[in-house]
Design an enzyme around this catalytic site. Structure first.
Site, PDB file in Angstrom:
ATOM      1  N   ALA A   1      -8.019  -3.605   7.397  1.00 12.39           N
ATOM      2  CA  ALA A   1      -8.001  -2.703   6.238  1.00 12.39           C
ATOM      3  C   ALA A   1      -8.072  -3.535   4.959  1.00 12.39           C
ATOM      4  CB  ALA A   1      -6.734  -1.842   6.261  1.00 12.39           C
ATOM      5  N   THR A   2      -7.014  -4.328   4.695  1.00 10.03           N
ATOM      6  CA  THR A   2      -6.969  -5.096   3.446  1.00 10.03           C
ATOM      7  C   THR A   2      -8.173  -6.027   3.306  1.00 10.03           C
ATOM      8  OG1 THR A   2      -4.552  -5.048   3.549  1.00 10.03           O
ATOM      9  CG2 THR A   2      -5.549  -6.688   2.098  1.00 10.03           C
TER      10      THR A   2
ATOM     11  N   CYS B   1       4.179   6.012   9.090  1.00 12.20           N
ATOM     12  CA  CYS B   1       3.922   5.636   7.698  1.00 12.20           C
ATOM     13  C   CYS B   1       5.203   5.151   7.043  1.00 12.20           C
ATOM     14  CB  CYS B   1       3.353   6.783   6.894  1.00 12.20           C
ATOM     15  SG  CYS B   1       2.995   6.218   5.231  1.00 12.20           S
TER      16      CYS B   1
ATOM     17  N   ASN C   1       0.876  -1.172   0.000  1.00 16.73           N
ATOM     18  CA  ASN C   1       0.000   0.000   0.000  1.00 16.73           C
ATOM     19  C   ASN C   1       0.906   1.213   0.000  1.00 16.73           C
ATOM     20  OD1 ASN C   1      -0.476   1.681   2.500  1.00 16.73           O
ATOM     21  ND2 ASN C   1      -0.623  -0.356   3.401  1.00 16.73           N
TER      22      ASN C   1
HETATM   23  C1  LIG Z   1      -5.397   1.103   1.108  1.00 19.00           C
HETATM   24  C2  LIG Z   1      -4.690   1.364   2.393  1.00 19.00           C
HETATM   25  C3  LIG Z   1      -4.350   2.652   2.746  1.00 19.00           C
HETATM   26  C4  LIG Z   1      -3.736   2.911   3.969  1.00 19.00           C
HETATM   27  N1  LIG Z   1      -3.520   4.204   4.354  1.00 19.00           N
HETATM   28  C5  LIG Z   1      -3.114   4.467   5.619  1.00 19.00           C
HETATM   29  C6  LIG Z   1      -3.070   5.803   6.106  1.00 19.00           C
HETATM   30  O1  LIG Z   1      -3.383   6.761   5.392  1.00 19.00           O
HETATM   31  N2  LIG Z   1      -2.677   6.004   7.406  1.00 19.00           N
HETATM   32  C7  LIG Z   1      -2.344   4.968   8.243  1.00 19.00           C
HETATM   33  O2  LIG Z   1      -2.034   5.206   9.426  1.00 19.00           O
HETATM   34  N3  LIG Z   1      -2.368   3.690   7.793  1.00 19.00           N
HETATM   35  C8  LIG Z   1      -2.758   3.421   6.522  1.00 19.00           C
HETATM   36  N4  LIG Z   1      -2.840   2.120   6.088  1.00 19.00           N
HETATM   37  C9  LIG Z   1      -2.366   1.022   6.978  1.00 19.00           C
HETATM   38  C10 LIG Z   1      -3.519   0.339   7.701  1.00 19.00           C
HETATM   39  O3  LIG Z   1      -4.160   1.220   8.595  1.00 19.00           O
HETATM   40  C11 LIG Z   1      -3.043  -0.889   8.491  1.00 19.00           C
HETATM   41  O4  LIG Z   1      -2.202  -0.468   9.521  1.00 19.00           O
HETATM   42  C12 LIG Z   1      -2.285  -1.906   7.636  1.00 19.00           C
HETATM   43  O5  LIG Z   1      -2.809  -1.961   6.340  1.00 19.00           O
HETATM   44  C13 LIG Z   1      -2.334  -3.295   8.269  1.00 19.00           C
HETATM   45  O6  LIG Z   1      -3.650  -3.790   8.295  1.00 19.00           O
HETATM   46  P1  LIG Z   1      -4.227  -4.817   7.183  1.00 19.00           P
HETATM   47  O7  LIG Z   1      -3.246  -5.917   7.037  1.00 19.00           O
HETATM   48  O8  LIG Z   1      -5.582  -5.217   7.686  1.00 19.00           O
HETATM   49  O9  LIG Z   1      -4.339  -4.038   5.900  1.00 19.00           O
HETATM   50  C14 LIG Z   1      -3.420   1.839   4.831  1.00 19.00           C
HETATM   51  C15 LIG Z   1      -3.719   0.530   4.446  1.00 19.00           C
HETATM   52  C16 LIG Z   1      -4.343   0.278   3.242  1.00 19.00           C
HETATM   53  C17 LIG Z   1      -4.666  -1.140   2.860  1.00 19.00           C
END
Ligand SMILES: Cc1cc2nc3c(=O)[nH]c(=O)nc-3n(C[C@H](O)[C@H](O)[C@H](O)COP(=O)(O)O)c2cc1C
Length: 360
Positions: free
Chosen positions: A338-339, A194, A126
């Site tokens: 998220a994903t 980030c 991402n």
């Molecule tokens: C499409 C997308 C955009 C993301 N944008 C941000 C963001 O703007 N700020 C942030 O703190 N984390 C962001 N993340 C990270 C997620 O909050 C999360 O920490 C990370 O994806 C792990 O969770 P997951 O495996 O369920 O995706 C983003 C993740 C995804 C998939």
């Protein structure tokens, strides 16, 4: 009992990874299906003074604006995070942002041209660079997002500072936080982690002194709104312990982890898959679940041991109801995806029905 229909692989994700972030923001979420009911009986949970219908939420990322927040709330996610905002408009990175990858050890991941057909294995980059809209847009849109929530739901607004020449970095975090506050936010999360941006922005969470200094300044500026910190993986338990103690001392109320994990992302020829300017990207989804669960267990054990007044929000590779429940058992008050929610928007409803049927 309501049976929740399958989503993956027959249906497309609600975020179209072939389209730009701006097009997804303008035209998404891509969801035209029926919304199944949720169980009548709720398992309410207290989160920083809010009584939520469940512990299931969405971290910063997939909820691009108020339309995305409204849909997620209807889909039974009860703690929604409005995607990270900045103090000034910011374009973010061009396509590609999300590509399917397979981790191959030593901090590297390789692009795979066919999405893995196993939902449990979905892993992607991402790489968005945290795009953000104007203050005027955000003031209106955050307010609209808040009014779309139902009873027993709450929304966090995620913020980040941007290093501008001549402007103090901590001050810029405060500027972004004040936009969130002025828009009516009742919970604010500062992204200290980030992995897709310049070093100084991304690695703040690994410096206990900087965590105290930045977090304390934000806490003072937004009080009495609770501050949550977003962190990534830690190289050692010792550093995690120092950072949690600094955060608690600074007046932070909750910690959300983990952010996507930085990896070098290569194509089949061994070159940078996202282009030369982006050799490193955050990787999210299934492959980071073990790291996320380990982080939650360690953070929970330190919070208990040090008697810190901190609440935990867990995310990272939680693809199925069992994973969300495992995150709660590991010590988080809130479990987020998220994903997985992009590829299975029924994930919260699936979890509510599973738990209502006694299979917690
Ligand atoms: C499409 C997308 C955009 C993301 N944008 C941000 C963001 O703007 N700020 C942030 O703190 N984390 C962001 N993340 C990270 C997620 O909050 C999360 O920490 C990370 O994806 C792990 O969770 P997951 O495996 O369920 O995706 C983003 C993740 C995804 C998939």
């Amino acid at each position: 009992m309501t049976v929740i229909p399958d989503w993956f692989p027959a249906r497309l994700p609600i975020y179209d990874i072939q389209k730009s972030y701006a097009d997804n923001a303008a035209d998404g979420p891509f969801f035209n299906d029926a919304i199944p009911s949720r169980p009548e009986k709720v398992r309410s949970v207290d989160f920083l003074g809010f009584t939520l219908n469940s512990s299931i939420g969405i971290p910063a990322g997939p909820l691009l604006n108020s339309r995305w927040i409204a849909l997620a709330a209807q889909l039974g996610f009860d703690l929604l995070t409005y995607k990270t905002i900045r103090s000034l408009p910011h374009p973010g990175h061009p396509l590609p942002n999300m590509i399917f990858v397979e981790p191959c050890g030593n901090g590297t991941a390789r692009f795979t041209d066919k999405p893995l057909d196993q939902f449990d294995a979905l892993t992607l980059t991402n790489s968005f660079g945290m795009p953000s809209q104007s203050r005027e847009f955000l003031l209106e849109d955050i307010d609209r997002a808040l009014s779309s929530l139902g009873k027993g739901q709450a929304m966090i607004v995620s913020i980040v500072g941007t290093p501008h020449p001549g402007i103090d970095f901590a001050d810029d975090f405060i500027r972004a936080a004040l936009i969130a506050r002025d828009a009516g936010a009742s919970l604010i999360e500062a992204n200290f982690s980030c992995p897709n941006v310049a070093q100084s922005e991304g690695m703040l969470y690994l410096n206990p002194d900087a965590v105290y200094q930045f977090a304390n300044a934000i806490v003072r500026a937004i009080g009495p709104i609770p501050l949550i910190l977003k962190v990534g993986v830690f190289p050692s338990r010792d550093l995690l312990q120092k950072v949690l103690k600094s955060a608690a001392r600074a007046g932070v109320r909750a910690i959300c982890g983990i952010n996507s994990v930085s990896m070098q992302v290569l194509d089949s020829r061994g070159c940078s898959a996202l282009g030369e300017s982006r050799p490193i990207s955050g990787v999210c989804g299934a492959a980071i679940r073990d790291a996320a669960l380990q982080w939650i267990r360690e953070a929970a054990s330190i919070i208990r041991q040090e008697k810190l007044d901190l609440t935990l929000l867990g995310c990272g590779g939680l693809m199925r109801p069992e994973h969300l429940n495992e995150c709660l058992t590991a010590g988080a008050t809130i479990a987020m995806s998220a994903t997985a929610m992009m590829w299975d928007p029924y994930l919260a409803l699936r979890t509510h029905w599973r738990n209502a049927n006694g299979k917690y």
